[in-house]
Motif scaffolding. Structure first.
Motif, PDB file in Angstrom:
ATOM      1  N   GLY A 149       0.867  -1.186   0.000  1.00  0.00           N
ATOM      2  CA  GLY A 149       0.000   0.000   0.000  1.00  0.00           C
ATOM      3  C   GLY A 149       0.898   1.228   0.000  1.00  0.00           C
ATOM      4  N   HIS A 150       0.676   2.153   0.959  1.00  0.00           N
ATOM      5  CA  HIS A 150       1.577   3.268   1.263  1.00  0.00           C
ATOM      6  C   HIS A 150       1.484   4.474   0.320  1.00  0.00           C
ATOM      7  N   THR A 151       1.453   4.254  -1.015  1.00  0.00           N
ATOM      8  CA  THR A 151       1.402   5.403  -1.930  1.00  0.00           C
ATOM      9  C   THR A 151      -0.027   5.914  -2.107  1.00  0.00           C
ATOM     10  N   HIS A 152      -1.017   5.111  -1.748  1.00  0.00           N
ATOM     11  CA  HIS A 152      -2.448   5.418  -1.933  1.00  0.00           C
ATOM     12  C   HIS A 152      -2.831   5.471  -3.416  1.00  0.00           C
ATOM     13  N   VAL A 153      -1.971   4.943  -4.278  1.00  0.00           N
ATOM     14  CA  VAL A 153      -2.237   4.947  -5.719  1.00  0.00           C
ATOM     15  C   VAL A 153      -2.198   3.501  -6.229  1.00  0.00           C
ATOM     16  N   PRO A 154      -3.347   2.983  -6.713  1.00  0.00           N
ATOM     17  CA  PRO A 154      -3.353   1.607  -7.209  1.00  0.00           C
ATOM     18  C   PRO A 154      -2.524   1.464  -8.482  1.00  0.00           C
ATOM     19  N   LYS A 155      -1.793   0.365  -8.553  1.00  0.00           N
ATOM     20  CA  LYS A 155      -0.840   0.147  -9.648  1.00  0.00           C
ATOM     21  C   LYS A 155      -0.400  -1.309  -9.542  1.00  0.00           C
TER      22      LYS A 155
END
Ligand SMILES: [Fe+2]
Length: 250
Positions: A149-155
């Protein structure tokens, strides 16, 4: 078996309740796993810890910071202000729950590992942003799949070992009901996005379901009562930017 994986709740009770209800009643998952940052930013840290404590959880940087004051200097001023509010708000019981969470966990049978930021030095809470970061983490993975997780940006990143040398592909801009069929001879790193504070210009909660029988990963976006969460931010005098960003998804 269906496993729901969620991350970066950040004290957003409305988003968490909606996602848990969806996973248990709509998708009827067998298990729920939480990838950290249960608290920080929003106004219901105690309620969120109590709701997820029965599930497998790992520690995020915000969860770590509530019992390590010296770590607060690593945060930007807005995150720091919200963390100071959170520290004051959290019960001793909930602080202890967060303090005792592990940093990573490996699920041998289901062939996956979880970490909040990266698998390399998870205690440093580094960000897995790009193909170079993915390459380094693929080197140390003992399982086919890694969820972060951590970045809050799905990828997500796919390592294709059938090519020589192996290649890595990155996919971003993930939206509703996006399903990935897992293939043999490939490794995968999934950033599962954020339940409580998505930052990919989409304000809906983001999370995934791993179907171990179907061998698939599904990304789901779910709307929640943002207005209610936002009003609590205001009422508790948390930083104004936190109010704005949940509407904008930034
Ligand atoms: Fe976070």
């Amino acid at each position: 078996m269906k496993i729901g994986l969620i991350s970066d709740i950040h004290g957003n009770l409305e988003a968490l309740e909606k996602v848990l209800e969806y996973l248990t009643t709509e998708e009827k998952v067998n298990n729920i796993i939480v990838l950290g940052d249960i608290v920080g930013y929003m106004a219901n840290p105690n309620e969120c810890v109590q709701l997820v404590k029965k599930y497998d959880c790992i520690q995020g940087n915000h969860d770590f910071a509530v019992t390590h004051i010296e770590f607060l200097d690593y945060f930007n001023p807005i995150a720091k202000e919200a963390l100071l509010w959170t520290i004051n708000e959290l019960t001793i019981e909930n602080k202890n729950i967060l303090k005792n969470l592990p940093l990573t966990k490996l699920y041998k049978e289901e062939n996956f590992t979880i970490s909040h930021g990266t698998l390399i030095n998870p205690e440093e809470f580094l960000y897995l942003y790009n193909i170079y970061d993915a390459y380094e983490n693929f080197q140390v993975m003992e399982t086919k799949l890694l969820f972060v997780g951590h970045t809050h940006v799905p990828k997500y990143y796919v390592l294709d070992k059938s090519n020589s040398p192996a290649t890595i592909e990155m996919t971003s801009h993930i939206d509703y009901d996006y399903k990935i069929q897992l293939e043999e001879n490939k490794g995968y790193i999934f950033n599962i996005g954020s339940v409580g504070q998505p930052r990919d210009y989409n304000n809906k909660s983001c999370f995934v379901i791993y179907d171990t029988v179907e061998k698939s990963i599904k990304y789901i976006r779910l709307p929640y009562d943002i207005e209610k969460t936002a009003q609590k931010i205001k009422k508790n005098n948390l930083p104004n930017f936190l109010y704005k960003r949940i509407f904008l998804g930034i």
